[in-house]
Design a protein around this motif. Structure first.
Motif, mmCIF file in Angstrom:
data_model
loop_
_atom_site.group_PDB
_atom_site.id
_atom_site.type_symbol
_atom_site.label_atom_id
_atom_site.label_comp_id
_atom_site.label_asym_id
_atom_site.label_seq_id
_atom_site.Cartn_x
_atom_site.Cartn_y
_atom_site.Cartn_z
ATOM 1 N N TYR A 121 1.086 -1.178 -0.052
ATOM 2 C CA TYR A 121 -0.055 -0.048 -0.147
ATOM 3 C C TYR A 121 0.730 1.284 0.058
ATOM 4 N N THR A 122 0.867 2.180 -0.901
ATOM 5 C CA THR A 122 1.819 3.250 -1.299
ATOM 6 C C THR A 122 0.740 4.535 -1.250
ATOM 7 N N GLY A 123 1.494 5.581 -0.457
ATOM 8 C CA GLY A 123 1.057 6.648 -0.547
ATOM 9 C C GLY A 123 1.848 7.839 -0.150
ATOM 10 N N THR A 124 1.279 9.001 0.060
ATOM 11 C CA THR A 124 2.103 10.231 0.320
ATOM 12 C C THR A 124 1.645 10.558 1.850
ATOM 13 N N GLY A 125 2.819 10.694 2.832
ATOM 14 C CA GLY A 125 2.591 10.926 4.103
ATOM 15 C C GLY A 125 3.576 12.042 4.632
ATOM 16 N N ILE A 126 3.147 12.573 5.634
ATOM 17 C CA ILE A 126 3.825 13.788 6.422
ATOM 18 C C ILE A 126 4.403 13.039 7.647
ATOM 19 N N ILE A 127 5.466 13.360 7.835
ATOM 20 C CA ILE A 127 6.162 13.029 9.262
ATOM 21 C C ILE A 127 5.489 13.775 10.499
ATOM 22 N N THR A 128 4.621 13.378 11.315
ATOM 23 C CA THR A 128 4.079 14.399 12.177
ATOM 24 C C THR A 128 4.614 14.378 13.627
ATOM 25 N N LYS A 129 5.331 12.935 13.934
ATOM 26 C CA LYS A 129 5.984 12.850 15.282
ATOM 27 C C LYS A 129 7.335 12.136 15.151
ATOM 28 N N SER A 130 8.203 12.524 15.787
ATOM 29 C CA SER A 130 9.468 11.821 16.128
ATOM 30 C C SER A 130 9.654 11.618 17.423
ATOM 31 N N SER A 131 10.072 10.619 17.838
ATOM 32 C CA SER A 131 10.363 10.251 19.535
ATOM 33 C C SER A 131 11.407 9.355 19.781
ATOM 34 N N PHE A 132 12.474 9.947 20.330
ATOM 35 C CA PHE A 132 13.946 9.233 20.476
ATOM 36 C C PHE A 132 13.685 8.980 22.097
ATOM 37 N N LYS A 133 13.949 7.640 22.327
ATOM 38 C CA LYS A 133 14.038 7.314 23.700
ATOM 39 C C LYS A 133 15.457 6.661 24.049
ATOM 40 N N GLY A 134 16.279 7.079 25.101
ATOM 41 C CA GLY A 134 17.448 6.543 25.327
ATOM 42 C C GLY A 134 17.344 6.283 26.946
ATOM 43 N N GLN A 135 17.803 4.971 27.328
ATOM 44 C CA GLN A 135 17.808 4.573 28.469
ATOM 45 C C GLN A 135 19.305 4.233 29.035
ATOM 46 N N LEU A 136 19.368 3.913 30.114
ATOM 47 C CA LEU A 136 20.862 3.744 30.654
ATOM 48 C C LEU A 136 21.217 2.360 30.044
ATOM 49 N N LYS A 137 20.332 1.208 30.113
ATOM 50 C CA LYS A 137 20.454 0.110 29.608
ATOM 51 C C LYS A 137 19.763 -0.067 28.509
ATOM 52 N N GLY A 138 20.201 -0.821 27.513
ATOM 53 C CA GLY A 138 19.566 -1.183 26.062
ATOM 54 C C GLY A 138 19.906 -0.307 25.287
ATOM 55 N N ILE A 139 19.291 -0.732 24.152
ATOM 56 C CA ILE A 139 19.401 0.106 22.845
ATOM 57 C C ILE A 139 18.483 1.251 22.898
ATOM 58 N N ALA A 140 18.963 2.517 22.207
ATOM 59 C CA ALA A 140 18.092 3.594 22.231
ATOM 60 C C ALA A 140 16.935 3.284 21.162
ATOM 61 N N THR A 141 15.691 3.885 21.182
ATOM 62 C CA THR A 141 14.926 3.632 20.472
ATOM 63 C C THR A 141 14.047 4.950 19.803
ATOM 64 N N TYR A 142 13.229 4.702 18.687
ATOM 65 C CA TYR A 142 12.907 5.716 17.991
ATOM 66 C C TYR A 142 11.407 5.284 17.503
ATOM 67 N N ALA A 143 10.619 6.302 17.819
ATOM 68 C CA ALA A 143 8.979 6.100 17.476
ATOM 69 C C ALA A 143 8.683 7.327 16.294
ATOM 70 N N ILE A 144 8.096 6.679 15.286
ATOM 71 C CA ILE A 144 7.738 7.613 14.282
ATOM 72 C C ILE A 144 6.119 7.373 13.871
#
Length: 159
Positions: A121-144
């Motif tokens: 399924y293909t279309g045009t979108g606008i990135i409306t939210k980016s959210s980085f999360k870094g914690q002391l232990k584990g890999i940093a994550t990013y939500a879009i």
């Protein structure tokens, strides 16, 4: 016709980009989950003759995509002719750069399955939210979150 189970790793979001002078769809790397939401508004069409139950008609349809990925940094340290590992990937950093640009629209594709005939399924979108999360232990994550703007076009994966 066989009905195959679709594994979570076989669904995902791809972004259109230019690689080696060609427009291609590159999967967002390191996605740990993804969502594809399609919503249709309804308009009430009840009249006295409807009795005790309401009646509705379908209205406009909207869509959005989202996901979380483990943050990885792509660097151009690949070897060999034409090796461009950073250019061939779509990372959290790439997505944030797109969102911060004047033209924050992207051509996106949601892939459902990985075999011939899988739905895209293909279309045009606008990135409306980016959210980085870094914690002391584990890999940093990013939500879009990507809000669809306009229609979705369904195609089937080639062989």
């Amino acid at each position: 016709m066989a009905l195959d189970k679709v594994q979570g790793r076989d669904v995902g979001i791809a972004i259109q980009k230019t690689i080696n002078a060609a427009l291609v769809y590159a999967l967002i790397g390191c996605l740990t989950d993804s969502t594809f939401d399609v919503d249709t508004e309804t308009d009430e069409a009840t009249c006295i003759a409807s009795g005790q139950f309401k009646e509705f008609i379908g209205g406009q349809t909207g869509w959005s995509l989202g996901g979380t990925l483990n943050v990885r940094q792509a660097t151009n340290d690949a070897s060999g002719p034409g090796a461009t590992d950073a250019d061939d990937n779509v990372t959290a950093e790439n997505l944030l750069d797109i969102q911060l640009s004047e033209n924050n629209q992207v051509q996106v594709r949601y892939r459902i399955g990985s075999k011939k005939g899988s739905a895209w399924y293909t279309g045009t979108g606008i990135i409306t939210k980016s959210s980085f999360k870094g914690q002391l232990k584990g890999i940093a994550t990013y939500a879009i979150t990507i809000q669809g703007s306009g229609p979705l076009v369904k195609t089937l994966a080639p062989a």
